[in-house]
Design an enzyme around this catalytic site. Sequence first.
Site, PDB file in Angstrom:
ATOM      1  N   HIS A 148     -20.189  -9.451  39.117  1.00  0.00           N
ATOM      2  CA  HIS A 148     -20.154  -8.231  38.440  1.00  0.00           C
ATOM      3  C   HIS A 148     -20.737  -6.988  39.139  1.00  0.00           C
ATOM      4  O   HIS A 148     -21.685  -6.875  39.259  1.00  0.00           O
ATOM      5  CB  HIS A 148     -20.652  -8.264  36.799  1.00  0.00           C
ATOM      6  N   SER A 179     -16.149  -7.627  42.215  1.00  0.00           N
ATOM      7  CA  SER A 179     -16.583  -7.877  40.943  1.00  0.00           C
ATOM      8  C   SER A 179     -15.981  -9.310  40.662  1.00  0.00           C
ATOM      9  O   SER A 179     -14.875 -10.036  41.211  1.00  0.00           O
ATOM     10  CB  SER A 179     -16.103  -6.914  40.010  1.00  0.00           C
ATOM     11  N   SER A 227     -15.773  -5.860  34.084  1.00  0.00           N
ATOM     12  CA  SER A 227     -16.868  -5.612  34.401  1.00  0.00           C
ATOM     13  C   SER A 227     -17.539  -4.408  35.179  1.00  0.00           C
ATOM     14  O   SER A 227     -18.774  -4.247  35.250  1.00  0.00           O
ATOM     15  CB  SER A 227     -17.730  -7.107  34.497  1.00  0.00           C
ATOM     16  N   ASP A 231     -20.452 -15.607  41.525  1.00  0.00           N
ATOM     17  CA  ASP A 231     -20.650 -15.934  40.043  1.00  0.00           C
ATOM     18  C   ASP A 231     -19.476 -16.219  39.020  1.00  0.00           C
ATOM     19  O   ASP A 231     -18.634 -15.611  38.921  1.00  0.00           O
ATOM     20  CB  ASP A 231     -21.270 -14.217  39.484  1.00  0.00           C
ATOM     21  N   GLU A 283     -24.213 -17.946  40.503  1.00  0.00           N
ATOM     22  CA  GLU A 283     -25.189 -17.433  39.655  1.00  0.00           C
ATOM     23  C   GLU A 283     -25.009 -17.925  38.204  1.00  0.00           C
ATOM     24  O   GLU A 283     -26.047 -18.071  37.285  1.00  0.00           O
ATOM     25  CB  GLU A 283     -24.665 -15.945  39.473  1.00  0.00           C
ATOM     26  N   ASN A 290     -28.501 -20.560  38.717  1.00  0.00           N
ATOM     27  CA  ASN A 290     -28.414 -20.606  37.204  1.00  0.00           C
ATOM     28  C   ASN A 290     -29.549 -21.430  36.729  1.00  0.00           C
ATOM     29  O   ASN A 290     -30.025 -21.088  35.660  1.00  0.00           O
ATOM     30  CB  ASN A 290     -26.922 -21.218  36.750  1.00  0.00           C
ATOM     31  N   LYS A 294     -34.013 -17.731  35.937  1.00  0.00           N
ATOM     32  CA  LYS A 294     -32.470 -17.415  35.661  1.00  0.00           C
ATOM     33  C   LYS A 294     -32.173 -17.633  34.429  1.00  0.00           C
ATOM     34  O   LYS A 294     -31.894 -16.771  33.511  1.00  0.00           O
ATOM     35  CB  LYS A 294     -31.546 -17.789  36.851  1.00  0.00           C
ATOM     36  N   ASP A 324     -32.064 -14.606  31.898  1.00  0.00           N
ATOM     37  CA  ASP A 324     -30.792 -14.023  31.708  1.00  0.00           C
ATOM     38  C   ASP A 324     -29.929 -14.536  30.753  1.00  0.00           C
ATOM     39  O   ASP A 324     -29.395 -13.949  29.864  1.00  0.00           O
ATOM     40  CB  ASP A 324     -30.028 -14.417  33.100  1.00  0.00           C
ATOM     41  N   ASN A 325     -29.872 -15.834  30.428  1.00  0.00           N
ATOM     42  CA  ASN A 325     -29.079 -16.309  29.462  1.00  0.00           C
ATOM     43  C   ASN A 325     -29.480 -16.088  27.955  1.00  0.00           C
ATOM     44  O   ASN A 325     -28.840 -15.672  27.134  1.00  0.00           O
ATOM     45  CB  ASN A 325     -28.905 -17.810  29.724  1.00  0.00           C
ATOM     46  N   HIS A 384     -18.664 -16.969  29.983  1.00  0.00           N
ATOM     47  CA  HIS A 384     -18.162 -16.540  31.434  1.00  0.00           C
ATOM     48  C   HIS A 384     -16.659 -16.266  31.342  1.00  0.00           C
ATOM     49  O   HIS A 384     -16.100 -15.108  31.857  1.00  0.00           O
ATOM     50  CB  HIS A 384     -18.473 -17.260  32.554  1.00  0.00           C
ATOM     51  N   SER A 393     -32.774 -12.767  37.764  1.00  0.00           N
ATOM     52  CA  SER A 393     -31.885 -13.652  38.054  1.00  0.00           C
ATOM     53  C   SER A 393     -31.683 -13.294  39.738  1.00  0.00           C
ATOM     54  O   SER A 393     -31.307 -14.132  40.561  1.00  0.00           O
ATOM     55  CB  SER A 393     -30.672 -13.834  37.344  1.00  0.00           C
ATOM     56  N   GLN A 430     -31.258 -14.907  43.485  1.00  0.00           N
ATOM     57  CA  GLN A 430     -30.259 -15.212  44.327  1.00  0.00           C
ATOM     58  C   GLN A 430     -30.725 -14.697  45.837  1.00  0.00           C
ATOM     59  O   GLN A 430     -30.179 -15.285  46.787  1.00  0.00           O
ATOM     60  CB  GLN A 430     -29.325 -14.069  43.693  1.00  0.00           C
TER      61      GLN A 430
END
Lengths: 442, 481
Positions: free
Chosen positions: B56, B79, B84, B142, B204, B229, B234, B238-239, B349, B410, B414
């Site tokens: 993204h 992206s 996004s 990702d 990701e 992930n 992460k 992130d989630n 996703h 996250s 990476q």
Amino acid sequence: MTGSNRVEASDPGQVAVGQARIGWAERTMPVLGLIRDVFEREQPFAGLTVAACLHVTPETAVLVNLLTAGGAELHLAASNPLSTQDDIAAALAASPAVKVHARSGVDRRTYYEHIHRALDAGPALVIDDGCDLVNTLHTERQELLAGVRGGCESTTTGVARLRRMAAEGTLAFPMVAADDSRTRRRFDNFLGTGQSVIDGILRATNALLAGQVVIVAGYGSCGSGIAARARGLGAQVIVTEVDPDRALEALMEGFRVLPMAEAVPLGQVFITATGSRDVIGREHMAAMRDGAILANAGHFDVEVDVRALAELAVAVHPSVRPHADEYLLDDGRRLILLAEGRVVNLVAAEGNPAAVMDLSFAVQALALAWLGSREGLAGSEGRAGEDEGGGGEEGPLPAGVHDVPSEIDAQIAALALASLGTEIDALTPAQQEYLDSWRQGS
Amino acid sequence: MPTEAVPFKVKDLSLAEFGRKEIRLAEHEMPGLMAVREEFARSQPLRGARITGSLHMTIQTAVLIETLAALGAQVRWASCNIFSTQDHAAAAVAVGPDGTPEDPKGIPVFAWKGETLEEYWWCTEQALTWPGQPGPNMLLDDGGDATLLVHKGAEFEATGAVPEPADDDPEEWLVILAALRASLAASPGRWTATAAEIKGVTEETTTGVHRLYEMAKAGTLKFPAINVNDSVTKSKFDNKYGCRHSLVDGINRATDVLIGGKVAVVCGYGDVGKGCTESLRGQGARVIVTEVDPICALQAAMDGFQVARLEDVVDSADIFVTATGNYNIITAEHMSKMKHQAIVGNIGHFDNEIDMAGLARLPGVRRTNIKPQVDEWTFADGHAVIVLSEGRLLNLGNATGHPSFVMSNSFTNQVIAQIELFTRGEEYPLGVHVLPKHLDEKVARLHLDALGVRLSTLTKEQANYIGVPVEGPYKPDLYRY
């Protein structure tokens, strides 16, 4: 007539245990401690007789001791046949200034007998919790009415009864609705009852509330506190209401709101907190899940229709655990009634935490001193409607239901903050002037 | 579709100044990435890396891209979703901190908000195309689209032909096949060579990781992968925390409905679903969870949520959010049974959790665009549902995705994963790996100062008592946090 009945506490040997528990409560009730210092100095109740009808708990004992330290002669009856803690009654009875008429597990006749004994001395001030004492005064002890300057009522249920008496013109003296103070509603009902009702259910059942569907009947200041805490323990809470305002509030807090009839088949734990009667009736019980737990948080034992439950059951197994009775239905389902349908936080747990009762009783103590300081007795000429006037700064209050003066509320909050070591800001003169004015706009 | 080679393609370079201002703000909120830049400024561990990124194209990603470049890498970017991209972020990356719109000196980026599917796969292919160089030697993916294009390209080159699509293939698959057909015709063997050149991919997201494990199991994976992930810093952050923040943000920006008092259904109670339910409940919604996994379902129940089947609550809820990582969760039939103006959105996703194609095929259905990424779909009987971001992930489509601080967690994973694969590839044989726990802990450590966290330290005796080194790692690999 007073002496012979005096120690109704069942086991004087429990005095030491009770005193230790009262000492513990005192340490967690700093606001009453601060007020006690003042009362000891100023003796606001010197020469006054106080009749109190309250749950006989360590917290009540702290209030009672505070009033006697302020000069009162105090006669105490229990405000519930099951809620008396006998060690506390015994410890209080050991004090010369207190006459205790209370013992746990009495029947209805003895319960009212105790109230009569507490009234015998002819009180100048009364403290009530549910309005049974004030009711008895007006119906069976009218000869004592002229001597009563006024009193305080602790609960929502009692205040509702008082308002009906006032509306009928029956109420003969001023009563302060201690229940209606801001301090009380927030701390006592929402926080205190919210926590202790859950405590009572956990002690009585040892049930894991996480994952359970809990039905809370009534989303007033008690019910909302219960619902919040049940959710905090991971329960899925469904609210039932009759008041659209409160129902909307529950909905906006993310609770599911259903009519009781639709909630019944979903619920695993039912908690009534309405102040009304027959909230859970026969038709509801008939449709409940096997093992459903029924608890009442309201003041009286009428919210769950216990008689209907007994009629519905083919067998009753009393005390499968302490304060939990199992009712067996004809199809094999079992319903668990806690505390015989009486107020579960007081019967199965220890009532509101001391820190909460600290604020709530502080309202009563200061309101009572405020009433006691008014020299003129509220005669029959003062039978005004409720909430009418302030009666002048020091003059007699008219008969009726009166709100807690806002200065008392503010005073208690200030004392509580002081006891917690918290300081707050004060308005500057410029801010005060701004708030008092209307000319300044955008 | 443009075919000529261009150095980059974004919506509008004049947005670069705004993008640069936002990047500057984001850098402050991304302490992990900035700490990594400082730590490796001298050693330049990514010197020689040619990284193709498919992720993204947001402001936060701009900070990631410029971090990779600051560690010595060359970077090309697309992206990984047609909606996004933040156009000012893309413009700022293309222009670069030292360039101007008239004289861009930044990093080749191929991304704009609102690409067609054809444009999307063209962008992905451009990011994988290194003029004058033998393609990328690292992928940063990702969702796995860059990995997929390389693998499918190589596969079809091996079989000698791109297969014909089947009738019920999704539209996007047809576009991919068309792109590869053109590529095979123009430069045969290109994807096979690219795959051979790539040292590895860092992936990701859950969906992309799932694809990687499938390929590894099938024996078709062509280079090692690090599953970013499943780093704790992460997936949890992130989630869970990211979605907790951005789900409600997206719904508010799209609809401005009062969430309090509404009934919301969250499909899936994994990390994303847990974050979503928490934020919806926090707004006063009553949240119902649907699940297929008994463990997650039990967790939801123990957290006090009603767990139900979608078909039992589909006609009574106000807001629906898919967070499953699976497909066909909300069907056209479900949507036709929803309340009038029920809101339907996806935070998983891919856009296949909600059957948009099936919705469009319903007889008599009518689509009315309310504003970008908000459509009202009216059924033949006159009632309607509101679909956010055309079923694509609404926190990015309707809001701005995860906040910088979460993405710093996250993205620091990476960068560290890229360094690991590029500099210590021998320790990561063909297969899918997770970062070792001490690196996961390092990522967390880099974010503590910014929050004013004061960490305690084990004494030697305490460390011995529980059998861990004083400096960590502190937990066994299976610890679930």
